[in-house]
Design a protein around this motif. Structure first.
Motif, PDB file in Angstrom:
ATOM      1  N   GLN A 107       0.843  -1.200   0.000  1.00  0.00           N
ATOM      2  CA  GLN A 107       0.000   0.000   0.000  1.00  0.00           C
ATOM      3  C   GLN A 107       0.873   1.242   0.000  1.00  0.00           C
ATOM      4  O   GLN A 107       1.834   1.346   0.768  1.00  0.00           O
ATOM      5  N   ASP A 120       4.454  -0.197   7.689  1.00  0.00           N
ATOM      6  CA  ASP A 120       3.809   0.090   6.407  1.00  0.00           C
ATOM      7  C   ASP A 120       4.736   0.887   5.499  1.00  0.00           C
ATOM      8  O   ASP A 120       4.777   0.661   4.286  1.00  0.00           O
ATOM      9  N   TRP A 124       6.141  -0.546   1.809  1.00  0.00           N
ATOM     10  CA  TRP A 124       6.040   0.188   0.539  1.00  0.00           C
ATOM     11  C   TRP A 124       7.425   0.355  -0.096  1.00  0.00           C
ATOM     12  O   TRP A 124       7.595   0.114  -1.300  1.00  0.00           O
ATOM     13  N   ALA A 182      -4.635  -9.137   0.991  1.00  0.00           N
ATOM     14  CA  ALA A 182      -3.526  -8.200   0.951  1.00  0.00           C
ATOM     15  C   ALA A 182      -3.349  -7.576  -0.425  1.00  0.00           C
ATOM     16  O   ALA A 182      -3.056  -6.383  -0.550  1.00  0.00           O
ATOM     17  N   THR A 185      -6.750  -5.181  -1.203  1.00  0.00           N
ATOM     18  CA  THR A 185      -7.120  -4.077  -0.320  1.00  0.00           C
ATOM     19  C   THR A 185      -5.930  -3.228   0.109  1.00  0.00           C
ATOM     20  O   THR A 185      -6.114  -2.108   0.572  1.00  0.00           O
ATOM     21  N   MET A 186      -4.715  -3.752  -0.028  1.00  0.00           N
ATOM     22  CA  MET A 186      -3.523  -3.017   0.418  1.00  0.00           C
ATOM     23  C   MET A 186      -2.435  -3.106  -0.647  1.00  0.00           C
ATOM     24  O   MET A 186      -1.305  -3.510  -0.364  1.00  0.00           O
ATOM     25  N   ASN A 187      -2.779  -2.736  -1.870  1.00  0.00           N
ATOM     26  CA  ASN A 187      -1.832  -2.901  -2.963  1.00  0.00           C
ATOM     27  C   ASN A 187      -1.984  -1.778  -3.982  1.00  0.00           C
ATOM     28  O   ASN A 187      -2.963  -1.730  -4.722  1.00  0.00           O
ATOM     29  N   ASP A 188      -1.025  -0.883  -3.990  1.00  0.00           N
ATOM     30  CA  ASP A 188      -0.985   0.195  -4.975  1.00  0.00           C
ATOM     31  C   ASP A 188       0.198   0.049  -5.928  1.00  0.00           C
ATOM     32  O   ASP A 188       0.229   0.691  -6.973  1.00  0.00           O
TER      33      ASP A 188
END
Length: 351
Positions: A107, A120, A124, A182, A185-188
């Motif tokens: 994320q 976090d 990243w 994962a 919902t938490m992946n850019d």
């Protein structure tokens, strides 16, 4: 093995060593071997054998070609073929694909955001570093696998939404569910276009006997829940049933009319878990059935999922939007009234 089976295997097993050797989906389906195989698979009595053959062939193929072939098989399922034959193979394919791509997913965090957890921030940075470390002449392999994952989701959805055995196999796969959560919902850093649909499908619930208790009137009923997105979705459909049976259930408040797929809705009741009551009395009004949760995750009593619809003006009553629509044409969500609870059953569920 038929002639078309052998020709398909020979064509698709050819090595893929460069981006030029990848097929677009359009090019893949234009291959004469694929067209011949598909035509034969559509003939009466041939479809099951074709899917069985693909179950053995798919794990031997490059992900790009495997995903294309799986998509073709998904089309056969949409036309009525057995959805169970190939699903274990597709599920087994998806696991290592996601495992390979997971290190590149994280994320995004803003560099100047002081409220971000250090873990976090590091996740990243690590994901970005791993992507940057992929040699330029190998990056196409990551991109091809990413595209293959999104393509594979489409036939998997066709199969998981048409058979509860496939759905059960999906929600029993803890490692796969962890990656799905994962990576959707938490992946850019390496986003997917279709993968979130499989995560949403994993949150759907089926309950052959869902118990609803209305303690203020001492009544309740049993419903069959099919393809329910989450508790918010269940509340909407259950409140429709309560409205239809309000007199028999002794409901005092007016139940607002609503549509099953209403985009927005609100709670007519305080929706609680079964263990909010003990000894026939309310013990914890804040023991909520959280709307975002899966219906199947609610507290069970007597071997059945139980929801308590408390007719009161106290406590939290939530509004919701965007939870009631079907995520797939084959989902067909429904809540069916089965029978009323007896007084003894109501007392037992509140005990």
């Amino acid at each position: 093995m038929t002639t078309s089976h052998a020709a398909l295997a020979d064509a698709l097993r050819a090595p893929v060593g460069s981006p030029a050797e990848l097929d677009t989906l359009e090019k893949f389906f234009q291959r004469p071997e694929v067209s011949a195989f598909y035509a034969e698979a559509q003939e009466p009595g041939e479809t099951g054998a074709a899917l069985q053959f693909c179950a053995g062939l798919l794990p031997t193929l490059h992900p790009s070609r495997a995903a294309g072939l799986a998509l073709m098989c998904g089309s056969l399922v949409e036309d009525g073929a057995d959805p169970v034959i190939l699903f274990p193979t597709l599920q087994a394919l998806l696991r290592p694909w996601l495992e390979t791509l997971r290190p590149y997913c994280a994320q995004e965090v803003e560099a100047d955001d002081d409220e971000v957890e250090e873990a976090d921030r590091q996740a990243w940075a690590d994901a970005q570093a791993r992507l940057a470390a992929v040699p330029q002449d190998q990056r196409w392999e990551v991109d091809a696998l990413q595209e293959a994952v999104d393509t594979l989701v489409l036939p998997m959805m066709a199969m998981v939404m048409r058979d509860r055995r496939n759905h059960q196999a999906l929600i029993d796969d803890d490692a796969l569910l962890e990656w799905l959560y994962a990576m959707t919902t938490m992946n850019d850093s390496l986003p997917f276009e279709q993968l979130h649909f499989l995560w949403l499908a994993s949150r759907i619930s089926y309950e052959d006997e869902l118990v609803v208790v209305l303690p203020m009137s001492g009544t309740g009923f049993v419903a069959r829940a099919h393809g329910i997105n989450n508790n918010f979705h269940a509340f909407t459909l259950l409140q429709i049933l309560i409205g239809e049976h309000a007199q028999a259930l002794g409901v005092r408040r007016e139940i607002a009319p609503r549509e099953p797929d209403a985009d927005r809705d609100s709670a007519d009741f305080q929706w609680l878990q079964a263990d909010a009551y003990a000894g026939g009395a309310l013990q914890n009004i804040m023991r909520l059935a959280w709307g975002e949760g899966a219906l199947r995750d609610n507290h069970a009593k007597g071997g059945k999922r139980v929801l308590i619809a408390l007719e009161t003006d106290e406590g939290i009553k939530r509004n919701w939007s965007g939870f009631n629509g079907a995520i797939h044409d084959a989902q067909q969500p429904s809540m069916t009234f089965m029978r009323y609870l007896t007084p003894d059953e109501v007392a037992a569920y509140l005990a």
